[in-house]
Motif scaffolding. Structure first.
Motif, PDB file in Angstrom:
ATOM      1  N   LEU A 151       0.820  -1.207   0.000  1.00  0.00           N
ATOM      2  CA  LEU A 151       0.000   0.000   0.000  1.00  0.00           C
ATOM      3  C   LEU A 151       0.862   1.269   0.000  1.00  0.00           C
ATOM      4  CD1 LEU A 151      -2.878   1.304   0.359  1.00  0.00           C
ATOM      5  CD2 LEU A 151      -2.304   1.405   2.780  1.00  0.00           C
ATOM      6  N   LEU A 152       1.855   1.331   0.882  1.00  0.00           N
ATOM      7  CA  LEU A 152       2.620   2.558   1.076  1.00  0.00           C
ATOM      8  C   LEU A 152       3.707   2.764   0.024  1.00  0.00           C
ATOM      9  CD1 LEU A 152       3.017   2.506   4.962  1.00  0.00           C
ATOM     10  CD2 LEU A 152       1.436   3.884   3.619  1.00  0.00           C
ATOM     11  N   TYR A 153       4.284   1.651  -0.486  1.00  0.00           N
ATOM     12  CA  TYR A 153       5.413   1.768  -1.405  1.00  0.00           C
ATOM     13  C   TYR A 153       5.191   1.046  -2.731  1.00  0.00           C
ATOM     14  CZ  TYR A 153       7.853   3.497   2.722  1.00  0.00           C
ATOM     15  OH  TYR A 153       8.218   4.222   3.833  1.00  0.00           O
ATOM     16  N   ASP A 154       4.010   0.482  -2.893  1.00  0.00           N
ATOM     17  CA  ASP A 154       3.663  -0.246  -4.110  1.00  0.00           C
ATOM     18  C   ASP A 154       4.671  -1.353  -4.402  1.00  0.00           C
ATOM     19  OD1 ASP A 154       1.962  -0.818  -6.247  1.00  0.00           O
ATOM     20  OD2 ASP A 154       3.100   0.446  -7.639  1.00  0.00           O
ATOM     21  N   LEU A 155       5.156  -2.022  -3.363  1.00  0.00           N
ATOM     22  CA  LEU A 155       6.087  -3.128  -3.560  1.00  0.00           C
ATOM     23  C   LEU A 155       5.322  -4.398  -3.916  1.00  0.00           C
ATOM     24  CD1 LEU A 155       8.729  -2.721  -0.699  1.00  0.00           C
ATOM     25  CD2 LEU A 155       8.692  -1.760  -2.998  1.00  0.00           C
ATOM     26  N   PRO A 156       5.715  -5.089  -4.954  1.00  0.00           N
ATOM     27  CA  PRO A 156       5.022  -6.324  -5.334  1.00  0.00           C
ATOM     28  C   PRO A 156       5.243  -7.416  -4.291  1.00  0.00           C
ATOM     29  CG  PRO A 156       7.015  -6.062  -6.635  1.00  0.00           C
ATOM     30  CD  PRO A 156       6.836  -4.785  -5.863  1.00  0.00           C
ATOM     31  N   LYS A 157       4.364  -8.382  -4.315  1.00  0.00           N
ATOM     32  CA  LYS A 157       4.472  -9.503  -3.387  1.00  0.00           C
ATOM     33  C   LYS A 157       5.720 -10.315  -3.709  1.00  0.00           C
ATOM     34  CE  LYS A 157       1.647 -13.342  -1.662  1.00  0.00           C
ATOM     35  NZ  LYS A 157       1.483 -12.792  -0.305  1.00  0.00           N
ATOM     36  N   ARG A 158       6.528 -10.592  -2.699  1.00  0.00           N
ATOM     37  CA  ARG A 158       7.734 -11.405  -2.851  1.00  0.00           C
ATOM     38  C   ARG A 158       7.573 -12.643  -1.977  1.00  0.00           C
ATOM     39  NH1 ARG A 158      12.629  -8.915  -4.562  1.00  0.00           N
ATOM     40  NH2 ARG A 158      13.758 -10.044  -2.950  1.00  0.00           N
ATOM     41  N   THR A 159       7.596 -13.810  -2.612  1.00  0.00           N
ATOM     42  CA  THR A 159       7.315 -15.053  -1.916  1.00  0.00           C
ATOM     43  C   THR A 159       8.527 -15.972  -1.939  1.00  0.00           C
ATOM     44  OG1 THR A 159       4.990 -14.890  -2.584  1.00  0.00           O
ATOM     45  CG2 THR A 159       5.747 -17.030  -1.777  1.00  0.00           C
ATOM     46  N   ARG A 160       8.855 -16.537  -0.800  1.00  0.00           N
ATOM     47  CA  ARG A 160       9.948 -17.485  -0.691  1.00  0.00           C
ATOM     48  C   ARG A 160       9.540 -18.827  -1.299  1.00  0.00           C
ATOM     49  NH1 ARG A 160      13.576 -16.321   3.616  1.00  0.00           N
ATOM     50  NH2 ARG A 160      13.905 -18.569   3.822  1.00  0.00           N
ATOM     51  N   LYS A 161      10.529 -19.606  -1.725  1.00  0.00           N
ATOM     52  CA  LYS A 161      10.238 -20.932  -2.270  1.00  0.00           C
ATOM     53  C   LYS A 161       9.774 -21.882  -1.172  1.00  0.00           C
ATOM     54  CE  LYS A 161      13.504 -20.591  -6.126  1.00  0.00           C
ATOM     55  NZ  LYS A 161      14.699 -21.175  -6.769  1.00  0.00           N
ATOM     56  N   GLU A 162      10.316 -21.701   0.023  1.00  0.00           N
ATOM     57  CA  GLU A 162       9.932 -22.538   1.147  1.00  0.00           C
ATOM     58  C   GLU A 162       9.532 -21.655   2.314  1.00  0.00           C
ATOM     59  OE1 GLU A 162      13.103 -25.169   2.100  1.00  0.00           O
ATOM     60  OE2 GLU A 162      12.981 -26.290   0.208  1.00  0.00           O
ATOM     61  N   LYS A 163       8.637 -22.158   3.131  1.00  0.00           N
ATOM     62  CA  LYS A 163       8.166 -21.397   4.277  1.00  0.00           C
ATOM     63  C   LYS A 163       9.297 -21.177   5.283  1.00  0.00           C
ATOM     64  CE  LYS A 163       4.573 -21.375   7.846  1.00  0.00           C
ATOM     65  NZ  LYS A 163       3.422 -22.124   8.437  1.00  0.00           N
ATOM     66  N   LEU A 164       9.393 -19.971   5.789  1.00  0.00           N
ATOM     67  CA  LEU A 164      10.331 -19.643   6.862  1.00  0.00           C
ATOM     68  C   LEU A 164       9.627 -19.920   8.183  1.00  0.00           C
ATOM     69  CD1 LEU A 164      13.157 -18.173   7.372  1.00  0.00           C
ATOM     70  CD2 LEU A 164      11.751 -16.178   7.885  1.00  0.00           C
ATOM     71  N   SER A 165      10.122 -20.883   8.924  1.00  0.00           N
ATOM     72  CA  SER A 165       9.479 -21.263  10.187  1.00  0.00           C
ATOM     73  C   SER A 165      10.539 -21.607  11.215  1.00  0.00           C
ATOM     74  CB  SER A 165       8.548 -22.462   9.978  1.00  0.00           C
ATOM     75  OG  SER A 165       7.952 -22.870  11.194  1.00  0.00           O
ATOM     76  N   GLY A 166      10.504 -20.912  12.345  1.00  0.00           N
ATOM     77  CA  GLY A 166      11.460 -21.194  13.403  1.00  0.00           C
ATOM     78  C   GLY A 166      11.789 -19.950  14.203  1.00  0.00           C
ATOM     79  N   VAL A 167      12.840 -20.044  14.986  1.00  0.00           N
ATOM     80  CA  VAL A 167      13.283 -18.953  15.843  1.00  0.00           C
ATOM     81  C   VAL A 167      14.688 -18.546  15.388  1.00  0.00           C
ATOM     82  CG1 VAL A 167      13.736 -18.221  18.212  1.00  0.00           C
ATOM     83  CG2 VAL A 167      11.915 -19.892  17.736  1.00  0.00           C
ATOM     84  N   TYR A 168      14.869 -17.260  15.086  1.00  0.00           N
ATOM     85  CA  TYR A 168      16.098 -16.814  14.442  1.00  0.00           C
ATOM     86  C   TYR A 168      16.781 -15.698  15.230  1.00  0.00           C
ATOM     87  CZ  TYR A 168      14.060 -19.432  10.615  1.00  0.00           C
ATOM     88  OH  TYR A 168      13.515 -20.433   9.859  1.00  0.00           O
ATOM     89  N   GLN A 169      18.094 -15.659  15.090  1.00  0.00           N
ATOM     90  CA  GLN A 169      18.898 -14.626  15.732  1.00  0.00           C
ATOM     91  C   GLN A 169      18.853 -13.358  14.886  1.00  0.00           C
ATOM     92  OE1 GLN A 169      20.695 -15.703  18.588  1.00  0.00           O
ATOM     93  NE2 GLN A 169      21.115 -13.572  19.100  1.00  0.00           N
TER      94      GLN A 169
END
Length: 313
Positions: A151-169
């Protein structure tokens, strides 16, 4: 000071059991202070669970916070009783003439759906545009962060090939920024998303302050210069068992999900997970309430004006 929510809201009993100070509406009305008015647009399917998680984080503040819950439309819910929605949630038409100190837009399980295919996309755009004129600071969480960037920057949707799931530093980039007051140089936070938020991409296409990033998960926290729009790409509100429940759900649906990274002891799903992100989640919400909302909002919300906001403290 506590959060103020209806006595009958299921979260009330949960939070009181956790020794969190929840004030009744009658008691709050006798205090001669103006509470912060915060609206939560809950897009998650399990609304009772999600509202409890966010209310827990909002309660960790010396400010009195008056919460109102907003639903995106009146479609029946598969995961939340109709009675609960009718009793505790408002439609946008009921609040659109008012001003609010803060707005939180939650995530939604729409990571693989194109924006134009989201059934309520146009209505969500209407609410986000309304917030620019009626809300002091809006906090976009996970999928909502991607929607806000569109909405604010008209950035297109960017989708990863695999789901990011977990706890990260994550590492912080500006220890003197108001949203990062009290943060350690590095901290843990959970993610559960398909959206891609690389630091290079946001730096090249927006004027956002990039505040915290992960080598694996990308940007975690970013904000506009005036702090009126804050983007959190992870889930600081998650309980210790939420990623586990999502993993079990995906297994049951035959999706063959990867085990959430850095989540289970020894990365073994048979082991009970332990929350390692709770303190920074509370600190993030306390900072947002204080520095992005309370310090910027007018005392009289009827006098709301964009001229009230400054880029620096």
């Amino acid at each position: 000071m506590p959060i103020k929510i209806p006595d009958q809201l299921p979260a009330s009993d949960v939070l009181r059991h956790e020794n969190i100070f929840v004030m009744s509406e009658s008691r709050a009305s006798s205090q001669e202070i103006r509470p912060l008015k915060v609206l939560i647009l809950n897009l998650m399917p399990k609304k009772i669970e999600t509202e409890t998680q966010f209310l827990r984080l909002l309660s960790n503040s010396p400010l009195q916070v008056d919460i109102e819950l907003l639903r995106i439309d009146n479609r029946p819910s598969k995961n939340t009783p109709t009675e609960h929605l009718d009793n505790f949630y408002r439609q946008f038409e009921m609040v659109k003439e008012r001003n609010f100190d803060g707005l939180i837009i939650t995530g939604a399980p729409l990571g693989l759906v194109q924006f134009e295919d989201v059934i309520y996309w146009e209505h969500l755009q209407t609410i986000m545009n309304w917030a620019n004129k009626h809300v002091t600071s809006t906090l976009y969480v996970c999928w909502a962060a991607q929607a806000g960037l569109k909405l604010l920057y008209d950035l297109p949707k960017r989708t990863r090939k695999e789901k990011l799931s977990g706890v990260y530093q994550h590492d912080i980039h500006d220890p003197f920024h108001a949203l990062l007051r009290g943060f350690d140089d590095s901290f843990l936070a959970p993610h559960s998303r398909y959206a891609d938020f690389s630091a290079d991409y946001l730096e090249q296409n927006t004027d956002l302050d990039i505040l915290a990033t992960s080598e694996v998960a990308g940007v975690y926290l970013a904000a506009t210069k005036d702090k009126r729009n804050v983007f959190v790409t992870g889930h600081p509100e998650y309980d210790s068992h939420t990623l586990h429940n999502e993993y079990v759900r995906d297994l049951g649906e035959g999706l063959e999900p990867a085990i959430p990274l850095n989540y289970y002891p020894d990365n073994n799903p048979d082991n009970k997970p332990c929350a390692s992100w709770r303190s920074h989640g509370h600190l993030l919400f306390a900072n947002w309430l204080n520095y992005c909302v309370y310090q910027q909002t007018p005392y009289n919300l009827d006098q709301f004006s964009e001229a009230n906001f400054t880029k620096d403290e």
